[in-house]
Design a protein around this motif. Structure first.
Motif, mmCIF file in Angstrom:
data_model
loop_
_atom_site.group_PDB
_atom_site.id
_atom_site.type_symbol
_atom_site.label_atom_id
_atom_site.label_comp_id
_atom_site.label_asym_id
_atom_site.label_seq_id
_atom_site.Cartn_x
_atom_site.Cartn_y
_atom_site.Cartn_z
ATOM 1 N N ARG A 23 0.815 -1.214 0.000
ATOM 2 C CA ARG A 23 0.000 0.000 0.000
ATOM 3 C C ARG A 23 0.847 1.263 0.000
ATOM 4 O O ARG A 23 0.437 2.302 -0.523
ATOM 5 N N GLU A 24 2.028 1.205 0.594
ATOM 6 C CA GLU A 24 2.788 2.426 0.869
ATOM 7 C C GLU A 24 4.205 2.436 0.325
ATOM 8 O O GLU A 24 4.891 3.451 0.443
ATOM 9 N N ARG A 25 4.673 1.321 -0.235
ATOM 10 C CA ARG A 25 6.071 1.249 -0.669
ATOM 11 C C ARG A 25 6.174 0.652 -2.059
ATOM 12 O O ARG A 25 5.308 -0.106 -2.495
ATOM 13 N N THR A 26 7.256 0.994 -2.725
ATOM 14 C CA THR A 26 7.610 0.339 -3.977
ATOM 15 C C THR A 26 9.071 -0.062 -3.928
ATOM 16 O O THR A 26 9.889 0.582 -3.257
ATOM 17 N N GLN A 27 9.380 -1.117 -4.613
ATOM 18 C CA GLN A 27 10.765 -1.566 -4.731
ATOM 19 C C GLN A 27 10.988 -2.029 -6.164
ATOM 20 O O GLN A 27 10.216 -2.839 -6.678
ATOM 21 N N GLN A 28 12.014 -1.493 -6.793
ATOM 22 C CA GLN A 28 12.292 -1.830 -8.189
ATOM 23 C C GLN A 28 13.675 -2.447 -8.298
ATOM 24 O O GLN A 28 14.664 -1.853 -7.887
ATOM 25 N N ALA A 29 13.725 -3.662 -8.849
ATOM 26 C CA ALA A 29 14.991 -4.364 -9.057
ATOM 27 C C ALA A 29 15.216 -4.529 -10.551
ATOM 28 O O ALA A 29 14.406 -5.161 -11.236
ATOM 29 N N ASP A 30 16.292 -3.944 -11.055
ATOM 30 C CA ASP A 30 16.659 -4.065 -12.466
ATOM 31 C C ASP A 30 17.755 -5.114 -12.587
ATOM 32 O O ASP A 30 18.814 -4.992 -11.956
ATOM 33 N N CYS A 31 17.524 -6.113 -13.394
ATOM 34 C CA CYS A 31 18.476 -7.214 -13.545
ATOM 35 C C CYS A 31 18.878 -7.357 -15.008
ATOM 36 O O CYS A 31 18.028 -7.284 -15.901
ATOM 37 N N SER A 32 20.161 -7.575 -15.237
ATOM 38 C CA SER A 32 20.665 -7.789 -16.581
ATOM 39 C C SER A 32 21.350 -9.151 -16.650
ATOM 40 O O SER A 32 21.611 -9.787 -15.617
ATOM 41 N N ARG A 33 21.676 -9.553 -17.846
ATOM 42 C CA ARG A 33 22.400 -10.818 -18.013
ATOM 43 C C ARG A 33 23.745 -10.755 -17.299
ATOM 44 O O ARG A 33 24.191 -11.724 -16.683
ATOM 45 N N LEU A 34 24.376 -9.589 -17.359
ATOM 46 C CA LEU A 34 25.671 -9.423 -16.703
ATOM 47 C C LEU A 34 25.537 -9.450 -15.191
ATOM 48 O O LEU A 34 26.353 -10.068 -14.493
ATOM 49 N N SER A 35 24.495 -8.806 -14.664
ATOM 50 C CA SER A 35 24.343 -8.768 -13.196
ATOM 51 C C SER A 35 24.095 -10.143 -12.616
ATOM 52 O O SER A 35 24.413 -10.404 -11.447
ATOM 53 N N LEU A 36 23.540 -11.065 -13.411
ATOM 54 C CA LEU A 36 23.304 -12.415 -12.915
ATOM 55 C C LEU A 36 24.610 -13.172 -12.662
ATOM 56 O O LEU A 36 24.608 -14.195 -11.966
#
Length: 341
Positions: free
Chosen positions: A312-325
């Motif tokens: 209700r009050e928060r957001t979290q965004q995780a960006d993942c790439s092939r390299l970050s894996l």
């Protein structure tokens, strides 16, 4: 860039329960994506628009605006009402149930209300004169979704039904200079439905009576098409924001033609506090969606996979790439689900 965003509303559990939930949650793909990201951003959501974070995200996709929940005409396009949507100002109207808590009224979750076509048509016919006396038109789409043209009501400040669920409903009623007129309209509809045969029959068999209508999502006329969006089920208005091909899409379909995906399966159990159901659905999401999309990222079918988690009050965004894996030194876990702010 071949990029894919997956929105998981209510994937962030309450702080007081997060530790216990993540200890038993089996979601290896989610754990990998949350641990081996290239960027992780968390923020507190400003609810001034009287909506939930994922609903604001959807409105941004549909209209380009993040300060308005102007979704009604977009949903109309999904039900073949293009001609009507090109003129005037429209709201969504949902037949609803208000229940009395100890000190206030609560709006029942629409997902728990079963309303047949015949019942809804009868209630629609009973309510239509009250809406049309305001100078507009009431259109039927599905048992749980109608549309009201009200060109003079554009200033009415409404809230989304999911934002109001579990809250004191008086805090989420329409606001602005037309708020009083909106309450009068609500009262007229309630009186028309009070002893309606549909509600008498529902009460006799122990079903929730339909004793209110929720008006929201006001939007101006539009001619542009629905956005490139994939929807994994959900309420009628949400599915209407995309075409039929993408209302029950598969992970492989998304990998072949990436577009934003919203999976709304966690909203109901999280709002109701049914955490065993939440765990089951989270694990199903991990297997059905996140695991194959993670594999698609690893194999190069997509270049970036973004998770958009919220409550209700928060957001979290995780960006993942092939390299970050490839950051194998990062232990895969779900600890980020418990982090606040």
């Amino acid at each position: 860039m071949n990029q894919l965003t997956v929105a998981l509303p209510f994937a962030l559990p309450p702080a007081e329960l997060a530790g216990d939930l993540i200890r038993v949650l089996e979601a290896p793909a989610l754990a990998t994506l949350l641990s081996r990201h290239k960027r992780l951003r968390s923020s507190i959501f400003d609810s001034a628009v009287r909506a939930l974070p994922h609903e604001v995200w959807l409105a941004g996709l549909d209209t380009g605006m993040t300060d308005s929940l102007a979704l009604a005409t977009g949903a109309m396009l999904g039900y073949g009402l293009q001609a009507a949507a090109q003129q005037g100002y429209w709201f969504m109207v949902q037949p609803s149930h208000l229940q009395l808590a100890r000190t206030h009224l609560l709006l029942a979750d629409q997902r728990g209300i079963s309303l047949s076509e015949a019942e809804s048509r009868a209630l629609f016919d009973a309510a239509r004169p009250s809406f049309e006396q305001q100078g507009g038109t009431l259109l039927y789409a599905t048992p749980q979704l109608w549309f009201w043209r009200a060109d003079d009501w554009a200033s009415l400040d409404t809230a989304t039904p999911d934002a109001a669920v579990t809250q004191n409903v008086s805090d989420w009623m329409p606001e602005g200079e037309l708020a009083r007129a909106g309450r009068r309209l609500q009262n007229e509809v309630q009186m028309a439905w009070h002893e309606h045969p549909v509600n008498q029959a529902r009460e006799a068999r122990g079903s929730a009576v339909i004793n209110a209508c929720w008006i929201w999502g006001g939007a101006a006329a539009r001619t542009n098409a629905v956005p490139a969006l994939a929807v994994a089920g959900g309420p009628d208005w949400l599915q209407a924001l995309t075409d039929h091909t993408w209302r029950k899409a598969s992970a492989q379909q998304l990998l072949a033609a990436p577009r934003p995906l919203i999976v709304p399966d966690l909203i109901g159990p999280a709002q109701a506090g049914e955490w065993s159901v939440w765990l089951e659905r989270m694990q199903t999401i991990d297997q059905t969606w996140l695991a194959p999309l993670l594999q698609g990222l690893r194999s190069g079918q997509i270049d970036q996979l973004t998770l958009l988690l919220s409550d209700r009050e928060r957001t979290q965004q995780a960006d993942c790439s092939r390299l970050s894996l490839r950051t194998f030194w990062r232990k895969c876990n779900l600890n980020h689900l418990s982090k606040q702010g």
